[in-house]
Design a protein around this motif. Structure first.
Motif, PDB file in Angstrom:
ATOM      1  N   MET A   1       0.845  -1.198   0.000  1.00 49.64           N
ATOM      2  CA  MET A   1       0.000   0.000   0.000  1.00 49.64           C
ATOM      3  C   MET A   1       0.882   1.250   0.000  1.00 49.64           C
ATOM      4  O   MET A   1       1.834   1.352   0.759  1.00 49.64           O
ATOM      5  CB  MET A   1      -0.917   0.010   1.238  1.00 49.64           C
ATOM      6  CG  MET A   1      -1.847   1.217   1.296  1.00 49.64           C
ATOM      7  SD  MET A   1      -2.906   1.159   2.759  1.00 49.64           S
ATOM      8  CE  MET A   1      -3.786   2.694   2.573  1.00 49.64           C
ATOM      9  N   GLU A   2       0.587   2.172  -0.892  1.00 49.54           N
ATOM     10  CA  GLU A   2       1.372   3.391  -1.022  1.00 49.54           C
ATOM     11  C   GLU A   2       1.184   4.281   0.200  1.00 49.54           C
ATOM     12  O   GLU A   2       0.069   4.514   0.654  1.00 49.54           O
ATOM     13  CB  GLU A   2       0.932   4.148  -2.276  1.00 49.54           C
ATOM     14  CG  GLU A   2       1.931   5.166  -2.744  1.00 49.54           C
ATOM     15  CD  GLU A   2       1.537   5.720  -4.099  1.00 49.54           C
ATOM     16  OE1 GLU A   2       2.414   5.900  -4.939  1.00 49.54           O
ATOM     17  OE2 GLU A   2       0.330   5.966  -4.301  1.00 49.54           O
ATOM     18  N   LYS A   3       2.299   4.756   0.731  1.00 51.07           N
ATOM     19  CA  LYS A   3       2.256   5.614   1.907  1.00 51.07           C
ATOM     20  C   LYS A   3       2.556   7.051   1.519  1.00 51.07           C
ATOM     21  O   LYS A   3       3.440   7.320   0.702  1.00 51.07           O
ATOM     22  CB  LYS A   3       3.281   5.135   2.941  1.00 51.07           C
ATOM     23  CG  LYS A   3       3.029   3.728   3.456  1.00 51.07           C
ATOM     24  CD  LYS A   3       4.110   3.322   4.450  1.00 51.07           C
ATOM     25  CE  LYS A   3       3.883   1.918   4.954  1.00 51.07           C
ATOM     26  NZ  LYS A   3       4.938   1.479   5.898  1.00 51.07           N
ATOM     27  N   HIS A   4       1.803   7.986   2.094  1.00 51.55           N
ATOM     28  CA  HIS A   4       1.997   9.401   1.829  1.00 51.55           C
ATOM     29  C   HIS A   4       2.711  10.032   3.027  1.00 51.55           C
ATOM     30  O   HIS A   4       2.266   9.888   4.162  1.00 51.55           O
ATOM     31  CB  HIS A   4       0.659  10.101   1.584  1.00 51.55           C
ATOM     32  CG  HIS A   4      -0.032   9.630   0.341  1.00 51.55           C
ATOM     33  ND1 HIS A   4      -0.148  10.415  -0.778  1.00 51.55           N
ATOM     34  CD2 HIS A   4      -0.633   8.455   0.040  1.00 51.55           C
ATOM     35  CE1 HIS A   4      -0.794   9.741  -1.713  1.00 51.55           C
ATOM     36  NE2 HIS A   4      -1.100   8.554  -1.238  1.00 51.55           N
TER      37      HIS A   4
ATOM     38  N   VAL B   1      -0.833  12.664   9.662  1.00 50.77           N
ATOM     39  CA  VAL B   1       0.391  12.900   8.903  1.00 50.77           C
ATOM     40  C   VAL B   1       1.441  11.832   9.216  1.00 50.77           C
ATOM     41  O   VAL B   1       1.626  11.441  10.372  1.00 50.77           O
ATOM     42  CB  VAL B   1       0.964  14.304   9.249  1.00 50.77           C
ATOM     43  CG1 VAL B   1       2.361  14.476   8.668  1.00 50.77           C
ATOM     44  CG2 VAL B   1       0.038  15.388   8.742  1.00 50.77           C
ATOM     45  N   LEU B   2       2.129  11.349   8.181  1.00 47.17           N
ATOM     46  CA  LEU B   2       3.363  10.589   8.340  1.00 47.17           C
ATOM     47  C   LEU B   2       4.508  11.576   8.096  1.00 47.17           C
ATOM     48  O   LEU B   2       4.645  12.120   6.996  1.00 47.17           O
ATOM     49  CB  LEU B   2       3.439   9.444   7.329  1.00 47.17           C
ATOM     50  CG  LEU B   2       2.614   8.195   7.632  1.00 47.17           C
ATOM     51  CD1 LEU B   2       2.646   7.249   6.433  1.00 47.17           C
ATOM     52  CD2 LEU B   2       3.165   7.478   8.860  1.00 47.17           C
TER      53      LEU B   2
ATOM     54  N   ILE C   1       5.611  11.098  -1.581  1.00 44.39           N
ATOM     55  CA  ILE C   1       5.865  12.321  -0.806  1.00 44.39           C
ATOM     56  C   ILE C   1       4.789  13.336  -1.126  1.00 44.39           C
ATOM     57  O   ILE C   1       4.631  13.772  -2.273  1.00 44.39           O
ATOM     58  CB  ILE C   1       7.264  12.882  -1.100  1.00 44.39           C
ATOM     59  CG1 ILE C   1       8.340  11.859  -0.699  1.00 44.39           C
ATOM     60  CG2 ILE C   1       7.478  14.189  -0.347  1.00 44.39           C
ATOM     61  CD1 ILE C   1       9.753  12.312  -0.988  1.00 44.39           C
ATOM     62  N   ASN C   2       4.054  13.720  -0.104  1.00 42.97           N
ATOM     63  CA  ASN C   2       2.985  14.697  -0.254  1.00 42.97           C
ATOM     64  C   ASN C   2       3.563  16.094  -0.447  1.00 42.97           C
ATOM     65  O   ASN C   2       3.108  16.863  -1.309  1.00 42.97           O
ATOM     66  CB  ASN C   2       2.075  14.646   0.979  1.00 42.97           C
ATOM     67  CG  ASN C   2       0.881  15.554   0.862  1.00 42.97           C
ATOM     68  OD1 ASN C   2       0.200  15.573  -0.148  1.00 42.97           O
ATOM     69  ND2 ASN C   2       0.627  16.341   1.902  1.00 42.97           N
ATOM     70  N   LYS C   3       4.601  16.435   0.336  1.00 45.79           N
ATOM     71  CA  LYS C   3       5.284  17.724   0.182  1.00 45.79           C
ATOM     72  C   LYS C   3       6.551  17.723   1.022  1.00 45.79           C
ATOM     73  O   LYS C   3       6.697  16.948   1.974  1.00 45.79           O
ATOM     74  CB  LYS C   3       4.392  18.898   0.592  1.00 45.79           C
ATOM     75  CG  LYS C   3       3.924  18.857   2.043  1.00 45.79           C
ATOM     76  CD  LYS C   3       2.936  19.986   2.315  1.00 45.79           C
ATOM     77  CE  LYS C   3       2.291  19.834   3.690  1.00 45.79           C
ATOM     78  NZ  LYS C   3       1.271  20.866   3.943  1.00 45.79           N
TER      79      LYS C   3
ATOM     80  N   ASP D   1      -0.906  15.534  17.833  1.00 46.05           N
ATOM     81  CA  ASP D   1      -1.988  14.553  17.737  1.00 46.05           C
ATOM     82  C   ASP D   1      -2.165  14.128  16.274  1.00 46.05           C
ATOM     83  O   ASP D   1      -2.295  14.961  15.377  1.00 46.05           O
ATOM     84  CB  ASP D   1      -3.306  15.142  18.253  1.00 46.05           C
ATOM     85  CG  ASP D   1      -3.251  15.475  19.736  1.00 46.05           C
ATOM     86  OD1 ASP D   1      -2.381  14.915  20.419  1.00 46.05           O
ATOM     87  OD2 ASP D   1      -4.053  16.310  20.193  1.00 46.05           O
ATOM     88  N   GLY D   2      -2.187  12.834  16.041  1.00 48.91           N
ATOM     89  CA  GLY D   2      -2.395  12.327  14.688  1.00 48.91           C
ATOM     90  C   GLY D   2      -1.144  12.256  13.836  1.00 48.91           C
ATOM     91  O   GLY D   2      -1.209  11.853  12.679  1.00 48.91           O
ATOM     92  N   VAL D   3       0.003  12.655  14.389  1.00 49.66           N
ATOM     93  CA  VAL D   3       1.258  12.606  13.644  1.00 49.66           C
ATOM     94  C   VAL D   3       2.011  11.329  14.006  1.00 49.66           C
ATOM     95  O   VAL D   3       2.199  11.019  15.180  1.00 49.66           O
ATOM     96  CB  VAL D   3       2.150  13.831  13.959  1.00 49.66           C
ATOM     97  CG1 VAL D   3       3.475  13.731  13.202  1.00 49.66           C
ATOM     98  CG2 VAL D   3       1.428  15.126  13.605  1.00 49.66           C
ATOM     99  N   SER D   4       2.443  10.586  12.998  1.00 46.22           N
ATOM    100  CA  SER D   4       3.261   9.391  13.225  1.00 46.22           C
ATOM    101  C   SER D   4       4.504   9.466  12.350  1.00 46.22           C
ATOM    102  O   SER D   4       4.593  10.276  11.431  1.00 46.22           O
ATOM    103  CB  SER D   4       2.465   8.109  12.951  1.00 46.22           C
ATOM    104  OG  SER D   4       1.922   8.124  11.642  1.00 46.22           O
TER     105      SER D   4
END
Length: 235
Positions: A1-4, A31-32, A95-97, A171-174
């Motif tokens: 699975m592609e990760k962003h 966010v990753l 890579i999202n950005k 919060d929500g960042v890994s």
């Protein structure tokens, strides 16, 4: 699975607080995040660096790494040219950005233009200077202000500089792991190196006490507090 993933590229702004590029890198939900510093032989003055300056830089990187480790991540220190590092990472992640602080000195234009030329979105934030240098030049008729009086007139037209950004919310960042294939291609430090890794050694004539000249934002805040106490007493 592609990760962003979002890449937070550290260069000179080695800090967590008041870091607009950092805030931008975690602005979406779930966010990753990959915090990265590249040893390319140029960035952060490493081309002409001596033992003291390199030790101060490594102290600062260690400070950042300790912060990210406390929230479940790490600062990835990678040897290689930034554009090659990011283009290779884009083969393994989507890579999202890439976010980074503006380095306004002309010597960094070639390095940054290579990264901006990749087929990867990027966001560059002005925070190394109070105002955007390009806006100052444009407002001053296309030339840099040559006197302090001219500079004050120009920034009066622009108005006050932006206020510091808010504290980062994690919060929500890994934090993803680097792929094994990438680790086979690039040298990634397992831990913060020492100046000796770069063939830099202390000299009895040049070495300054590390306890006095310790790098990193934590120590910088301690130094600032002491300085402000003296200024308050003086005034």
């Amino acid at each position: 699975m592609e990760k962003h993933v979002n890449i937070l590229w550290f260069r000179h702004g080695l800090r967590i607080h008041d870091n607009p590029a950092l805030i931008e890198s975690i602005s979406e939900e779930n966010v990753l995040l990959l915090p990265i510093f590249t040893f390319d032989g140029e960035s952060a003055g490493t081309k002409t660096v001596g033992f003291n300056r390199m030790k101060f830089l490594l102290d600062s990187l260690n400070d950042l790494d300790a912060y990210f480790k406390a929230i479940g991540g790490k600062l990835h220190l990678i040897e290689g040219q930034p554009e090659k590092v990011f283009s290779t990472l884009n083969n393994y992640f989507k890579i999202n950005k890439i976010t980074f602080e503006q380095d306004c000195e002309p010597i960094w234009e070639t390095r940054d233009s290579k990264v901006k030329g990749l087929n990867i979105p990027f966001v560059e934030k002005v925070s190394h200077t109070l105002w955007d240098p390009d806006e100052i030049i444009t407002t001053n008729g296309g030339i840099p202000p040559l006197t302090y009086e001219m500079f004050l007139h120009t920034v009066q037209i622009l108005g006050l500089p932006p206020r510091p950004v808010d504290e980062p919310k994690w919060d929500g960042v890994s934090f993803p792991e680097l792929p094994k294939e990438f680790l086979d291609e690039f040298h990634v430090f397992d831990e913060i190196p020492t100046p000796e890794h770069f063939n830099l050694f202390p000299s009895s004539f040049k070495y300054l006490d590390g306890a006095q000249w310790k790098g990193g934002e934590v120590q910088a805040m301690v130094n600032l507090k002491k300085r402000l106490e003296k200024e308050e007493y003086a005034f």
